[in-house]
Design a protein around this motif. Structure first.
Motif, PDB file in Angstrom:
ATOM      1  N   ASN A 206      37.397  25.061  30.591  1.00  0.00           N
ATOM      2  CA  ASN A 206      36.221  24.193  30.703  1.00  0.00           C
ATOM      3  C   ASN A 206      35.153  24.555  29.662  1.00  0.00           C
ATOM      4  N   ALA A 215      37.096  14.800  25.629  1.00  0.00           N
ATOM      5  CA  ALA A 215      35.791  14.673  26.294  1.00  0.00           C
ATOM      6  C   ALA A 215      35.050  13.413  25.855  1.00  0.00           C
ATOM      7  N   PHE A 218      35.017  10.414  28.106  1.00  0.00           N
ATOM      8  CA  PHE A 218      34.362  10.519  29.419  1.00  0.00           C
ATOM      9  C   PHE A 218      32.931  11.016  29.238  1.00  0.00           C
ATOM     10  N   PRO A 219      32.085  10.214  28.585  1.00  0.00           N
ATOM     11  CA  PRO A 219      30.745  10.691  28.234  1.00  0.00           C
ATOM     12  C   PRO A 219      29.781  10.616  29.416  1.00  0.00           C
ATOM     13  N   TYR A 220      30.118  11.289  30.507  1.00  0.00           N
ATOM     14  CA  TYR A 220      29.327  11.186  31.729  1.00  0.00           C
ATOM     15  C   TYR A 220      29.030  12.564  32.301  1.00  0.00           C
ATOM     16  N   ASP A 221      27.789  12.766  32.736  1.00  0.00           N
ATOM     17  CA  ASP A 221      27.388  14.056  33.312  1.00  0.00           C
ATOM     18  C   ASP A 221      28.235  14.434  34.520  1.00  0.00           C
ATOM     19  N   ASP A 222      28.690  13.435  35.274  1.00  0.00           N
ATOM     20  CA  ASP A 222      29.376  13.757  36.529  1.00  0.00           C
ATOM     21  C   ASP A 222      30.898  13.758  36.407  1.00  0.00           C
ATOM     22  N   VAL A 223      31.395  13.741  35.189  1.00  0.00           N
ATOM     23  CA  VAL A 223      32.845  13.884  34.979  1.00  0.00           C
ATOM     24  C   VAL A 223      33.070  15.155  34.178  1.00  0.00           C
ATOM     25  N   ALA A 224      33.939  16.052  34.682  1.00  0.00           N
ATOM     26  CA  ALA A 224      34.214  17.312  33.988  1.00  0.00           C
ATOM     27  C   ALA A 224      35.480  17.169  33.159  1.00  0.00           C
ATOM     28  N   VAL A 225      35.441  17.696  31.947  1.00  0.00           N
ATOM     29  CA  VAL A 225      36.619  17.657  31.079  1.00  0.00           C
ATOM     30  C   VAL A 225      36.910  19.071  30.593  1.00  0.00           C
ATOM     31  N   GLU A 243      38.128  15.632  35.674  1.00  0.00           N
ATOM     32  CA  GLU A 243      37.795  15.666  37.101  1.00  0.00           C
ATOM     33  C   GLU A 243      36.692  14.657  37.403  1.00  0.00           C
ATOM     34  N   TYR A 244      36.978  13.724  38.322  1.00  0.00           N
ATOM     35  CA  TYR A 244      36.057  12.642  38.649  1.00  0.00           C
ATOM     36  C   TYR A 244      35.114  13.043  39.789  1.00  0.00           C
ATOM     37  N   PRO A 245      33.987  12.341  39.910  1.00  0.00           N
ATOM     38  CA  PRO A 245      33.004  12.700  40.946  1.00  0.00           C
ATOM     39  C   PRO A 245      33.568  12.608  42.362  1.00  0.00           C
TER      40      PRO A 245
END
Lengths: 285, 308
Positions: A206, A215, A218-225, A243-245
């Protein structure tokens, strides 16, 4: 529903692409050329990371033990210890961190020398990954390119690139999109090693710094790549986990070969993220 | 069959005949489909004729059904008129406020379900935004409200809070309709249509804060209840799943937008309590709402570049 239009997406980015994506918890999958043996470039470092953990668990190695990396150990590379000038004393787990976070070649070769090819390949065979193998370290990968092209970096002449054994899955480190995704799924399911080791590997994966490939989709704060890239002339790839919210987790692996031999191709990097997003979106419908 | 029962069954017949679709008819009647089918079968037994042809993929009126429909309509409307006159004579009226964007089918189901459960009370619904309902409740202009949270006012009491997860409504031609799921951040560059800020101040603040936190800062926030702006491609809007020509609905990744509603009142009455219970049941059945659970803690992923 029918699979997404990966082919036209890859073509528009000037690459040929292969990919595989799977929901880690349900097994739903989507792919295109998922079983094609392809050169892995730096993604072999993930197999090495797992083997390192298993040897530590077996008591063969101590992750906290320190080694000194000198000029004699240094191999070519743009990051980490490879880019530094002076001797460094560092623990094995910090070498592993550098090997994954910034793809440091010197750290990788130092660890490979300790773990050994047999341990890595024996483990891959035990996992049932018959198309994945590690036959060379980063130093040898770089040296082979110089030998094959008959000159030093950069390698941008199409004829030179056609001769590079580092790009030949029969001779270089190799895997398939499906098997790279499986390695990641095993880490996320605590199956690759002990749960503690898998948790640490997830943390390290991570911390990979590159934002331009997986990454970027998935340019979103709540999605982990989390992931590990691999790059050689015309080859750009990344495997990892998204990993999705809502808690859903997807193991994804994307390989591309660009038509152009130019070294800087932002669209070819970004299409890895776009294709992965398209695949995950498909799995969630 | 008792007379009252026969009239009720005839009403079911009329609605099914109008919709020619048991599912749609059930929604209009505020009931589930299996009991509706059973009641139509029961009526067919009572009359000794088949009213609908259900063998094909769609529902069709039989010849007998077509002949009886006019009579059935006549009977149902006369009985309704009779009840209406009786109610006016008795004068029990429950004045309720509902949000103007509740949706026609939901309001219809609410009215039908209340009529079923409390036939002696006449329901007088008015479409009023939350802030105006609070005022109307204070002034005694309505007896019960259906309000959107967060809302506070001294002396106001609330029924069970229900949650509705919302998606985004886009014009059919919007490129985002190509994906299965839209993240708020994907909406960047678009304008947003919301209910009036004066009418729904709590909802406004909550939604816009959520949008800002997820990298959607609309250049302009339009106010209104109609979806014309969305249809025109000039704005997007949040709402429950709907199927409307020219519009596409997509779920929002991570379900960041959720509307919370409940009934609200100042003085407890039997009719008001009935309405509250009917509202909970109907909103769950017809508006896809569910019991409130603790909102999930928003997880922010860590990427090395965030602090580099």
């Amino acid at each position: 529903m029918s699979a997404p239009a990966f082919e036209s997406l890859f073509r528009a980015a000037g690459v040929t692409g292969w990919l595989y994506a799977t929901d880690i918890d349900t097994g739903h999958e989507v792919g295109r050329g998922a079983d094609e043996p392809l050169p892995t470039a730096s993604m072999y470092k993930v197999a090495l990371l797992i083997a390192l953990c298993r040897q530590a668990e077996a008591g063969v190695l101590d992750l906290a033990a320190r080694v000194t990396v000198t000029a004699a150990d240094r191999v070519t590379g743009p990051t980490g210890l490879s880019a530094m000038l002076d001797d460094v004393t560092i623990s094995l787990r910090d070498l592993a961190y550098l090997m994954i976070a910034v793809s440091d070649n010197t750290s990788a070769d130092k660890l490979l020398a300790l773990v050994g090819f047999d341990a890595v390949n024996g483990m891959l065979a035990e996992f049932g990954l018959k198309d994945t193998r590690v036959v060379q370290g980063a130093g040898e990968m770089n040296a082979s390119m110089g030998r094959d092209a008959g000159h030093a970096w950069p390698f941008v002449d199409p004829d030179d690139i056609a001769r590079l054994s580092a790009l030949d899955p029969a001779r270089a480190n190799c895997s398939t999109p499906r098997e790279m995704a499986r390695l990641f799924a095993m880490i996320w399911r605590d199956e690759a090693a002990s749960p503690e080791s898998c948790a640490w590997m997830r943390t390290v994966l991570n911390m990979q710094v590159w934002p331009h490939r997986l990454a970027s989709g998935f340019p979103y704060d709540d999605v982990a790549v989390s992931g590990k890239t691999g790059t050689l002339p015309t080859l750009r790839c990344e495997s990892g986990v998204v990993e999705y919210p809502d808690g859903a987790r997807y193991a994804v692996s994307v390989f591309t070969r660009s038509f152009s031999t130019a070294l800087i191709q932002p669209r070819a990097d970004a299409v890895i993220g776009t294709a992965a997003r398209m695949a995950v979106d498909h799995l969630r419908r | 069959m008792l007379i009252v029962d026969l009239v009720r069954h005839l009403r079911y017949f009329v609605v099914v005949a109008e919709e020619l679709h048991f599912g749609n008819a059930a929604i209009r009647l505020g009931m589930a489909q299996p009991p509706l089918s059973q009641r139509i079968k029961r009526l067919e037994e009572e009359l000794g004729v088949r009213l609908f042809d259900r063998s094909a993929r769609q529902v069709r009126l039989t010849e007998e059904g077509r002949l009886l429909l006019g009579e059935a309509r006549e009977i149902v409307s006369r009985v309704e008129r009779l009840h209406e006159l009786a109610r006016q004579g008795r004068g029990t009226v429950l004045r309720v406020g509902v949000p103007p964007d509740l949706g026609p089918t939901v309001l219809a189901a609410l009215v039908a379900a209340f009529r079923e459960s409390s036939p002696e009370v006449r329901l007088a619904p008015a479409e009023i935004w939350t802030a105006d309902q609070v005022t109307a409740l204070a002034e005694g202009a309505i007896d019960v409200g259906l309000v959107r949270h967060p809302v506070t006012a001294p002396g106001l009491r609330f029924g069970q809070v229900l949650v509705q997860t919302q998606g985004v409504l886009l014009a059919e031609g919007d490129p985002l309709t190509g994906v299965g799921e839209v993240h708020l951040a994907d909406l960047a560059g678009r304008e947003l249509l919301m209910p009036p800020k004066e009418g729904e101040p709590g909802w406004h603040a909550e939604v816009l804060a959520e949008c800002r936190g997820h990298n959607f800062v609309p250049a302009q926030v339009h106010e209104g209840a109609g979806l014309g702006m969305v249809l025109a491609g000039a704005a997007v809007a949040f709402g429950p799943r709907v199927e409307l020509p020219g519009l596409a609905w997509r779920p929002l990744l991570g379900s960041p937008i959720a509307s919370r509603v409940s009934t609200a009142w100042r003085a407890v009455t039997a009719a008001g309590a009935d309405f509250s219970a009917v509202a909970v049941r109907t909103l769950k059945e017809s508006a896809g709402m569910s019991d409130e659970v603790a909102a999930p803690v928003r997880r922010v992923s860590r990427r090395p570049g965030m602090l580099a």
